[in-house]
Design a protein around this motif. Structure first.
Motif, PDB file in Angstrom:
ATOM      1  N   GLY A 150      30.573 -52.227 -26.091  1.00  0.00           N
ATOM      2  CA  GLY A 150      31.025 -53.089 -25.078  1.00  0.00           C
ATOM      3  C   GLY A 150      31.657 -52.361 -23.890  1.00  0.00           C
ATOM      4  O   GLY A 150      32.321 -51.468 -24.464  1.00  0.00           O
ATOM      5  N   ASN A 151      31.655 -52.545 -22.822  1.00  0.00           N
ATOM      6  CA  ASN A 151      32.199 -51.880 -21.682  1.00  0.00           C
ATOM      7  C   ASN A 151      33.062 -52.906 -20.664  1.00  0.00           C
ATOM      8  O   ASN A 151      32.973 -52.546 -19.639  1.00  0.00           O
ATOM      9  N   GLY A 152      33.812 -54.025 -21.683  1.00  0.00           N
ATOM     10  CA  GLY A 152      34.537 -54.768 -20.603  1.00  0.00           C
ATOM     11  C   GLY A 152      36.013 -54.330 -20.842  1.00  0.00           C
ATOM     12  O   GLY A 152      36.394 -53.454 -21.636  1.00  0.00           O
ATOM     13  N   ASN A 153      36.763 -55.292 -20.276  1.00  0.00           N
ATOM     14  CA  ASN A 153      38.463 -54.955 -20.764  1.00  0.00           C
ATOM     15  C   ASN A 153      38.743 -55.043 -22.047  1.00  0.00           C
ATOM     16  O   ASN A 153      39.763 -54.528 -22.450  1.00  0.00           O
ATOM     17  N   VAL A 154      37.932 -56.088 -22.807  1.00  0.00           N
ATOM     18  CA  VAL A 154      38.519 -56.253 -24.056  1.00  0.00           C
ATOM     19  C   VAL A 154      38.240 -55.019 -24.765  1.00  0.00           C
ATOM     20  O   VAL A 154      39.038 -54.558 -25.676  1.00  0.00           O
ATOM     21  N   ALA A 155      37.147 -54.498 -24.653  1.00  0.00           N
ATOM     22  CA  ALA A 155      36.757 -53.000 -25.175  1.00  0.00           C
ATOM     23  C   ALA A 155      37.845 -52.107 -25.062  1.00  0.00           C
ATOM     24  O   ALA A 155      38.400 -51.466 -26.160  1.00  0.00           O
ATOM     25  N   GLY A 194      28.601 -48.146 -24.074  1.00  0.00           N
ATOM     26  CA  GLY A 194      28.039 -49.429 -23.209  1.00  0.00           C
ATOM     27  C   GLY A 194      26.591 -49.207 -23.230  1.00  0.00           C
ATOM     28  O   GLY A 194      26.045 -48.277 -23.175  1.00  0.00           O
ATOM     29  N   ARG A 195      25.918 -50.337 -23.062  1.00  0.00           N
ATOM     30  CA  ARG A 195      24.535 -50.359 -23.113  1.00  0.00           C
ATOM     31  C   ARG A 195      23.854 -49.773 -21.715  1.00  0.00           C
ATOM     32  O   ARG A 195      22.717 -49.487 -21.381  1.00  0.00           O
ATOM     33  N   ARG A 196      24.739 -50.082 -20.678  1.00  0.00           N
ATOM     34  CA  ARG A 196      24.351 -49.759 -19.216  1.00  0.00           C
ATOM     35  C   ARG A 196      25.078 -48.409 -18.794  1.00  0.00           C
ATOM     36  O   ARG A 196      25.787 -47.842 -19.493  1.00  0.00           O
ATOM     37  N   GLY A 197      24.917 -48.258 -17.605  1.00  0.00           N
ATOM     38  CA  GLY A 197      25.702 -46.917 -16.915  1.00  0.00           C
ATOM     39  C   GLY A 197      26.867 -47.110 -16.687  1.00  0.00           C
ATOM     40  O   GLY A 197      27.521 -48.192 -16.676  1.00  0.00           O
ATOM     41  N   ALA A 206      42.748 -50.686 -13.470  1.00  0.00           N
ATOM     42  CA  ALA A 206      43.951 -50.557 -13.801  1.00  0.00           C
ATOM     43  C   ALA A 206      44.098 -50.254 -15.305  1.00  0.00           C
ATOM     44  O   ALA A 206      44.865 -49.614 -15.623  1.00  0.00           O
ATOM     45  N   GLU A 207      43.119 -50.813 -15.980  1.00  0.00           N
ATOM     46  CA  GLU A 207      42.987 -50.708 -17.361  1.00  0.00           C
ATOM     47  C   GLU A 207      42.439 -49.381 -17.704  1.00  0.00           C
ATOM     48  O   GLU A 207      42.931 -48.636 -18.895  1.00  0.00           O
ATOM     49  N   LEU A 208      41.566 -48.783 -16.978  1.00  0.00           N
ATOM     50  CA  LEU A 208      41.168 -47.300 -17.174  1.00  0.00           C
ATOM     51  C   LEU A 208      42.242 -46.410 -17.069  1.00  0.00           C
ATOM     52  O   LEU A 208      42.351 -45.706 -18.129  1.00  0.00           O
ATOM     53  N   THR A 361      35.014 -65.061 -17.704  1.00  0.00           N
ATOM     54  CA  THR A 361      35.158 -64.331 -16.844  1.00  0.00           C
ATOM     55  C   THR A 361      36.434 -64.468 -16.213  1.00  0.00           C
ATOM     56  O   THR A 361      37.066 -65.428 -16.079  1.00  0.00           O
ATOM     57  N   GLY A 362      36.826 -63.195 -15.329  1.00  0.00           N
ATOM     58  CA  GLY A 362      38.083 -63.559 -14.562  1.00  0.00           C
ATOM     59  C   GLY A 362      39.133 -63.157 -15.441  1.00  0.00           C
ATOM     60  O   GLY A 362      39.298 -62.910 -16.795  1.00  0.00           O
ATOM     61  N   ILE A 363      40.300 -63.036 -14.417  1.00  0.00           N
ATOM     62  CA  ILE A 363      41.743 -62.832 -15.048  1.00  0.00           C
ATOM     63  C   ILE A 363      42.613 -64.098 -15.340  1.00  0.00           C
ATOM     64  O   ILE A 363      42.101 -64.715 -14.737  1.00  0.00           O
TER      65      ILE A 363
HETATM   66  P1  NAP Z   1      32.883 -58.800 -20.541  1.00  0.00           P
HETATM   67  O1  NAP Z   1      33.857 -58.321 -19.243  1.00  0.00           O
HETATM   68  O2  NAP Z   1      31.875 -59.805 -20.350  1.00  0.00           O
HETATM   69  O3  NAP Z   1      32.237 -57.146 -21.090  1.00  0.00           O
HETATM   70  C1  NAP Z   1      31.293 -57.641 -22.031  1.00  0.00           C
HETATM   71  C2  NAP Z   1      30.755 -56.306 -22.178  1.00  0.00           C
HETATM   72  O4  NAP Z   1      29.868 -56.399 -23.384  1.00  0.00           O
HETATM   73  C3  NAP Z   1      29.830 -55.823 -20.990  1.00  0.00           C
HETATM   74  O5  NAP Z   1      30.001 -54.399 -20.985  1.00  0.00           O
HETATM   75  C4  NAP Z   1      28.388 -56.206 -21.610  1.00  0.00           C
HETATM   76  O6  NAP Z   1      27.513 -55.314 -20.878  1.00  0.00           O
HETATM   77  C5  NAP Z   1      28.669 -55.626 -22.986  1.00  0.00           C
HETATM   78  N1  NAP Z   1      27.689 -56.542 -23.944  1.00  0.00           N
HETATM   79  C6  NAP Z   1      27.211 -57.887 -23.869  1.00  0.00           C
HETATM   80  N2  NAP Z   1      26.314 -58.082 -24.764  1.00  0.00           N
HETATM   81  C7  NAP Z   1      25.723 -56.755 -25.184  1.00  0.00           C
HETATM   82  C8  NAP Z   1      24.929 -56.422 -26.203  1.00  0.00           C
HETATM   83  N3  NAP Z   1      24.041 -57.331 -26.769  1.00  0.00           N
HETATM   84  N4  NAP Z   1      24.790 -55.138 -26.458  1.00  0.00           N
HETATM   85  C9  NAP Z   1      25.645 -54.235 -25.922  1.00  0.00           C
HETATM   86  N5  NAP Z   1      26.620 -54.637 -25.176  1.00  0.00           N
HETATM   87  C10 NAP Z   1      26.797 -55.880 -24.562  1.00  0.00           C
HETATM   88  O7  NAP Z   1      33.766 -59.414 -21.704  1.00  0.00           O
HETATM   89  P2  NAP Z   1      35.095 -58.968 -22.190  1.00  0.00           P
HETATM   90  O8  NAP Z   1      35.482 -57.538 -22.174  1.00  0.00           O
HETATM   91  O9  NAP Z   1      35.121 -59.800 -23.563  1.00  0.00           O
HETATM   92  O10 NAP Z   1      36.285 -59.810 -21.223  1.00  0.00           O
HETATM   93  C11 NAP Z   1      36.360 -61.183 -20.835  1.00  0.00           C
HETATM   94  C12 NAP Z   1      37.083 -61.643 -19.692  1.00  0.00           C
HETATM   95  O11 NAP Z   1      38.146 -61.232 -20.036  1.00  0.00           O
HETATM   96  C13 NAP Z   1      36.636 -60.654 -18.714  1.00  0.00           C
HETATM   97  O12 NAP Z   1      36.691 -61.212 -17.356  1.00  0.00           O
HETATM   98  C14 NAP Z   1      37.688 -59.578 -18.545  1.00  0.00           C
HETATM   99  O13 NAP Z   1      37.960 -58.817 -17.450  1.00  0.00           O
HETATM  100  C15 NAP Z   1      38.784 -60.459 -19.077  1.00  0.00           C
HETATM  101  N6  NAP Z   1      39.905 -59.456 -19.488  1.00  0.00           N
HETATM  102  C16 NAP Z   1      41.021 -58.908 -18.755  1.00  0.00           C
HETATM  103  C17 NAP Z   1      41.893 -58.030 -19.242  1.00  0.00           C
HETATM  104  C18 NAP Z   1      42.926 -57.434 -18.337  1.00  0.00           C
HETATM  105  O14 NAP Z   1      42.986 -57.885 -17.316  1.00  0.00           O
HETATM  106  N7  NAP Z   1      43.672 -56.459 -18.793  1.00  0.00           N
HETATM  107  C19 NAP Z   1      41.644 -57.931 -20.591  1.00  0.00           C
HETATM  108  C20 NAP Z   1      40.930 -58.210 -21.418  1.00  0.00           C
HETATM  109  C21 NAP Z   1      39.773 -59.332 -20.881  1.00  0.00           C
HETATM  110  P3  NAP Z   1      26.512 -55.712 -19.675  1.00  0.00           P
HETATM  111  O15 NAP Z   1      27.475 -55.687 -18.412  1.00  0.00           O
HETATM  112  O16 NAP Z   1      25.270 -54.971 -19.731  1.00  0.00           O
HETATM  113  O17 NAP Z   1      26.129 -57.344 -20.134  1.00  0.00           O
END
Ligand code: NAP
Length: 450
Positions: A150-155, A194-197, A206-208, A361-363
């Motif tokens: 995954g490529n989100g902030n949780v990752a 990450g599955r995309r680019g 900020a997290e990076l 989604t969102g902060i």
């Molecule tokens: P997210 O932002 O939705 O990221 C999920 C990641 O998983 C995306 O890169 C997505 O790729 C990938 N993914 C989903 N299904 C997949 C699959 N089948 N195979 C491979 N990759 C897959 O979710 P999150 O990281 O759990 O965060 C949730 C929310 O909490 C977000 O709004 C985040 O910003 C917030 N958060 C914020 C902070 C902070 O502010 N410090 C910290 C933690 C969380 P695709 O884009 O290709 O779908």
């Protein structure tokens, strides 16, 4: 002035912002009872935000101010669906707001996903944050590397926690049961895949950027995966350009001989299988290329090429998913409760807010605006409802008597404050913000010892 009594189910940011907004209402006297399954409030601020993000956690001071306002009560250790249900709440309140978040993972749906050593981020994060349900989670930290999908902030949170040195960890409120295993883990390399680019990654700058400030950490990026000049492309959003600039900078940096831990970013790789005999041994990735669909959304397309990454620990950080609430409508495709401006579709006195309303989604601050929308709808409905159209809600003492009989182990706000002071005092003595108590039985014991 009319008095309206509202139950909020869930005590995370969405629940607290809703409570604050209701208590602010002009020309009506709104009383709020907040129900929480755990003995402790604050939802993901306590059990989700990474321990090394104390500034983000300090939003809890706002929640404390809301909890201290007249007209607010906290009822912890009460589970919606078993201890109280929808009919109970509708019988005891004018309106009910569900602020239950997204309580499950978004599954990958690939073979081997459930092998020991493959963990959902929702569980891993709950484990290091001391969620009472997850204290026994088996985590293979004896491994020398880990793969975060995954490529989100949780990752990024997960990757950082896996490489944070003891000196940093020991200053946080990380659960005690996780402190030693994380500090002494053999993990020297974490691949974030990450599955995309790089331009489609969901994490934020900020997290990076934080990775630059971690002692002894090298960040490794393959130059070929972050196109040169992309960071200056005006067609891209500012956030994406910043991300690409940062990734490009890492790609250009030479070897870092002092680094003893590494985070490696890999893009255009989808996990297709997690393999192992009794536990995770390797992850098989499809190598992707990008393709834009008719709506312009960039999606990953499997090229047929495969790559394998040996590991004993996989954390699946692919997002969260809402869970249906008993008796309420649910959109299984999106994992949310359908609503109009916050009022649940087909219901007259029930509302949603936060992740169960809009998806995960969102902060934290996003929930403030979201709560305002739902509260505006709720107050309009209350003002519009003709006298006698809803049952008169029982008074506060009657509700407390009913709930105490139903749930003798109820945790009130005063109980929580006792637990909170206990945790902070233990933390203070150790130079930490708090030392968390991680079992509900222990929360009850501390609360009752007052
Ligand atoms: P997210 O932002 O939705 O990221 C999920 C990641 O998983 C995306 O890169 C997505 O790729 C990938 N993914 C989903 N299904 C997949 C699959 N089948 N195979 C491979 N990759 C897959 O979710 P999150 O990281 O759990 O965060 C949730 C929310 O909490 C977000 O709004 C985040 O910003 C917030 N958060 C914020 C902070 C902070 O502010 N410090 C910290 C933690 C969380 P695709 O884009 O290709 O779908």
């Amino acid at each position: 002035m009319p008095t309206h009594r509202v139950a909020i189910v869930g005590s995370g940011p969405a629940g607290f912002y809703t409570a604050g907004s209701l208590l602010d209402a002009a020309d009506v006297d709104v009383r709020v009872d907040m129900y929480e399954r755990l003995a402790t409030p604050w939802g993901l601020v306590r059990a989700g935000v990474a321990p090394d993000h104390p500034k983000m956690k300090s939003v809890s001071a706002q929640f404390e101010q809301i909890a201290a306002r007249p007209g607010f009560r906290f009822f912890g250790n009460v589970e919606f669906g078993s201890d109280v249900d929808r009919a109970d709440l509708l019988a005891h309140y004018d309106s009910v707001v569900y602020a239950v978040g997204a309580q499950s993972e978004r599954p990958l749906g690939i073979p081997g996903e459930q092998l020991p050593g493959s963990v959902a981020s929702i569980d891993f994060v709950g484990w290091y944050n001391g969620h009472p349900d997850l204290t026994e989670l088996p985590i293979a930290l004896a491994a020398d590397n880990a793969v975060v999908i995954g490529n989100g902030n949780v990752a990024l949170d997960v990757a950082r926690m896996l490489v944070l040195p003891r000196t940093e960890l020991a200053r946080t409120d990380v659960a005690d049961h996780a402190l030693d295993p994380l500090a002494t883990s053999g993990i020297a390399e974490v691949s974030v895949v990450g599955r995309r680019g790089a331009a489609q990654a969901a994490f934020t700058i900020a997290e990076l950027r934080e990775l630059n400030h971690m002692p002894g950490l090298a960040v490794v990026v393959d130059r070929a995966e972050v196109p040169t000049g992309a960071g200056t492309d005006p067609a891209m959003s500012r956030g994406v350009r910043h991300n690409l600039d940062m990734l490009h900078g890492w790609a250009e940096r030479g070897p870092e001989p002092d680094a003893h831990r590494r985070i490696i970013f890999r893009f255009l790789r989808s996990p297709v299988e997690i393999r192992g005999t009794d536990r995770v041994e390797e992850v098989v990735f499809a190598v992707n290329r990008l393709e834009a669909d008719v709506e312009g959304r960039v999606r990953a397309v499997d090229t047929g090429e495969r790559e394998t990454l040996p590991t004993r620990l996989v954390v699946r950080a692919t997002g969260y998913r809402g869970v249906a609430l008993p008796g309420l409508p649910f959109d299984p495709a999106r994992g949310v409760v359908p609503h109009e401006d916050g009022r649940i579709t087909g219901c007259t006195r029930e509302y949603v807010v936060g992740w169960i309303k809009r998806g995960p989604t969102g902060i934290i601050g996003t929930n403030k605006h979201d709560a305002h929308e739902t509260v505006a709808r709720l107050l309009t409905d209350l003002a519009d409802s003709p006298a006698g159209a809803r049952a008169a809600a029982p008074d506060e003492d009657t509700v407390l008597a009913w709930l105490s009989a139903r749930r003798p182990d109820l945790i009130t706000d005063a109980d929580w404050q006792t637990i909170d002071s206990y945790e902070r005092a233990r933390g203070h003595a150790a130079g930490r913000p708090r030392i968390k108590v991680v079992s509900t039985a222990e929360h009850l014991r501390i609360a009752r010892s007052r």
